[in-house]
Write a protein that holds these residues in place. Sequence first.
Motif, mmCIF file in Angstrom:
data_model
loop_
_atom_site.group_PDB
_atom_site.id
_atom_site.type_symbol
_atom_site.label_atom_id
_atom_site.label_comp_id
_atom_site.label_asym_id
_atom_site.label_seq_id
_atom_site.Cartn_x
_atom_site.Cartn_y
_atom_site.Cartn_z
ATOM 1 N N ARG A 1 -103.511 -22.186 59.747
ATOM 2 C CA ARG A 1 -102.187 -22.030 58.883
ATOM 3 C C ARG A 1 -101.733 -20.728 59.202
ATOM 4 O O ARG A 1 -102.623 -19.660 59.035
ATOM 5 N N GLY A 2 -100.579 -20.510 59.201
ATOM 6 C CA GLY A 2 -99.967 -19.386 59.234
ATOM 7 C C GLY A 2 -99.431 -18.644 57.960
ATOM 8 O O GLY A 2 -99.680 -19.286 56.999
ATOM 9 N N LYS A 3 -98.827 -17.678 57.821
ATOM 10 C CA LYS A 3 -98.367 -17.190 56.600
ATOM 11 C C LYS A 3 -97.146 -18.080 56.146
ATOM 12 O O LYS A 3 -96.467 -18.709 56.930
ATOM 13 N N PRO A 4 -97.244 -18.210 54.697
ATOM 14 C CA PRO A 4 -95.881 -19.150 54.194
ATOM 15 C C PRO A 4 -94.733 -18.394 54.493
ATOM 16 O O PRO A 4 -94.689 -17.235 54.798
ATOM 17 N N ILE B 1 -91.093 -18.100 49.787
ATOM 18 C CA ILE B 1 -91.462 -17.116 48.749
ATOM 19 C C ILE B 1 -90.332 -16.687 47.978
ATOM 20 O O ILE B 1 -90.412 -16.633 46.719
#
Length: 147
Positions: A2-5, A10
Amino acid sequence: MRGKPPIKIIAATFIVLATVGWLAYTGISQTKEYYVTITELKAMGNSAYSRHLRVAGNVAPGSIQRAGMNVRFALNEQGRTLQVNYQGSEPPPDTFKDNAQALAIGTYGRDGVFHATQLQAKCASKYAPAQPGAQPTANTATLIPPK
């Protein structure tokens, strides 16, 4: 993996949480009521005019003036008197009479009158302890001693 949200999620979460926090803070500050005595109320100065307050005292004998749902009266507390003008959506309680303990909820006006929107009262004699030797009332439970 998984990558960053994503930044959009956010940012949206932050905006929602900030909005909920702001609504909670303003809702609490607008409905906050301060309980003060008549002496404290008169000593508050200008801050008394901008707060929602609760003031208690005894209804001064002979001061009650009724006009429909509106009632004008005076509260006494430790030698101090406060004029009260009640304009509420409910009629005053049945226990509201001369010498009754009363609690007025509302705002203090620059005219020196407390403008109440809610009124609570209790009759002192109703809550007085029984006199020694007095007979119990009909709805008092009878205790049967154990055998």
